[in-house]
Design a protein around this motif. Sequence first.
Motif, PDB file in Angstrom:
ATOM      1  N   LEU A   1      26.126  77.001  45.538  1.00  0.00           N
ATOM      2  CA  LEU A   1      26.480  78.186  44.770  1.00  0.00           C
ATOM      3  C   LEU A   1      27.902  78.579  45.131  1.00  0.00           C
ATOM      4  O   LEU A   1      28.221  78.746  46.312  1.00  0.00           O
ATOM      5  CB  LEU A   1      25.533  79.349  45.095  1.00  0.00           C
ATOM      6  N   ILE A   2      28.757  78.698  44.117  1.00  0.00           N
ATOM      7  CA  ILE A   2      30.117  79.177  44.326  1.00  0.00           C
ATOM      8  C   ILE A   2      30.173  80.582  43.735  1.00  0.00           C
ATOM      9  O   ILE A   2      29.924  80.771  42.546  1.00  0.00           O
ATOM     10  CB  ILE A   2      31.147  78.287  43.606  1.00  0.00           C
ATOM     11  N   SER A   3      30.491  81.562  44.585  1.00  0.00           N
ATOM     12  CA  SER A   3      30.515  82.964  44.161  1.00  0.00           C
ATOM     13  C   SER A   3      31.941  83.496  44.171  1.00  0.00           C
ATOM     14  O   SER A   3      32.622  83.391  45.188  1.00  0.00           O
ATOM     15  CB  SER A   3      29.682  83.822  45.111  1.00  0.00           C
ATOM     16  N   PRO A   4      32.382  84.083  43.057  1.00  0.00           N
ATOM     17  CA  PRO A   4      33.703  84.721  43.032  1.00  0.00           C
ATOM     18  C   PRO A   4      33.751  85.887  44.012  1.00  0.00           C
ATOM     19  O   PRO A   4      32.714  86.392  44.435  1.00  0.00           O
ATOM     20  CB  PRO A   4      33.835  85.211  41.582  1.00  0.00           C
ATOM     21  N   PRO A   5      34.958  86.343  44.363  1.00  0.00           N
ATOM     22  CA  PRO A   5      35.076  87.404  45.375  1.00  0.00           C
ATOM     23  C   PRO A   5      34.411  88.719  44.981  1.00  0.00           C
ATOM     24  O   PRO A   5      34.024  89.487  45.853  1.00  0.00           O
ATOM     25  CB  PRO A   5      36.590  87.583  45.539  1.00  0.00           C
ATOM     26  N   ASN A   6      34.244  88.988  43.701  1.00  0.00           N
ATOM     27  CA  ASN A   6      33.643  90.251  43.268  1.00  0.00           C
ATOM     28  C   ASN A   6      32.119  90.180  43.187  1.00  0.00           C
ATOM     29  O   ASN A   6      31.481  91.112  42.746  1.00  0.00           O
ATOM     30  CB  ASN A   6      34.210  90.667  41.913  1.00  0.00           C
ATOM     31  N   VAL A   7      31.532  89.062  43.590  1.00  0.00           N
ATOM     32  CA  VAL A   7      30.085  88.884  43.506  1.00  0.00           C
ATOM     33  C   VAL A   7      29.508  88.742  44.905  1.00  0.00           C
ATOM     34  O   VAL A   7      29.927  87.877  45.673  1.00  0.00           O
ATOM     35  CB  VAL A   7      29.738  87.622  42.675  1.00  0.00           C
TER      36      VAL A   7
END
Length: 101
Positions: A76-82
């Motif tokens: 899972l790659i999560s953006p910084p706002n998630v």
Amino acid sequence: PESAPAASPLGRIVTLHPTSYIEARTIGEHYREGTPVIMNLTEMDDADARRLVDFAAGLAFAMRGAMDKVTNKVFLISPPNVDVSAEDRRRLAEGGFANRG
């Protein structure tokens, strides 16, 4: 049917099943748009899978996001706002979001 509440950061998740490294661009485009991406690498050979994991790790680092190993060949790659909670990770590992995207 939608099983996650709208407030869940994983409500907009995209699940991709790349078969070659060429699909790194698609992963990067979704991620740049702020969408969490699940990479299911089970259909890839080990060498290309490693290259894609390295690409995704660099992408997450450069964009100040995060990368989590869900299972052996699923990330899972999560953006910084998630912010992905422990509960979300558990559901991902159990396949709760496998049909999204």
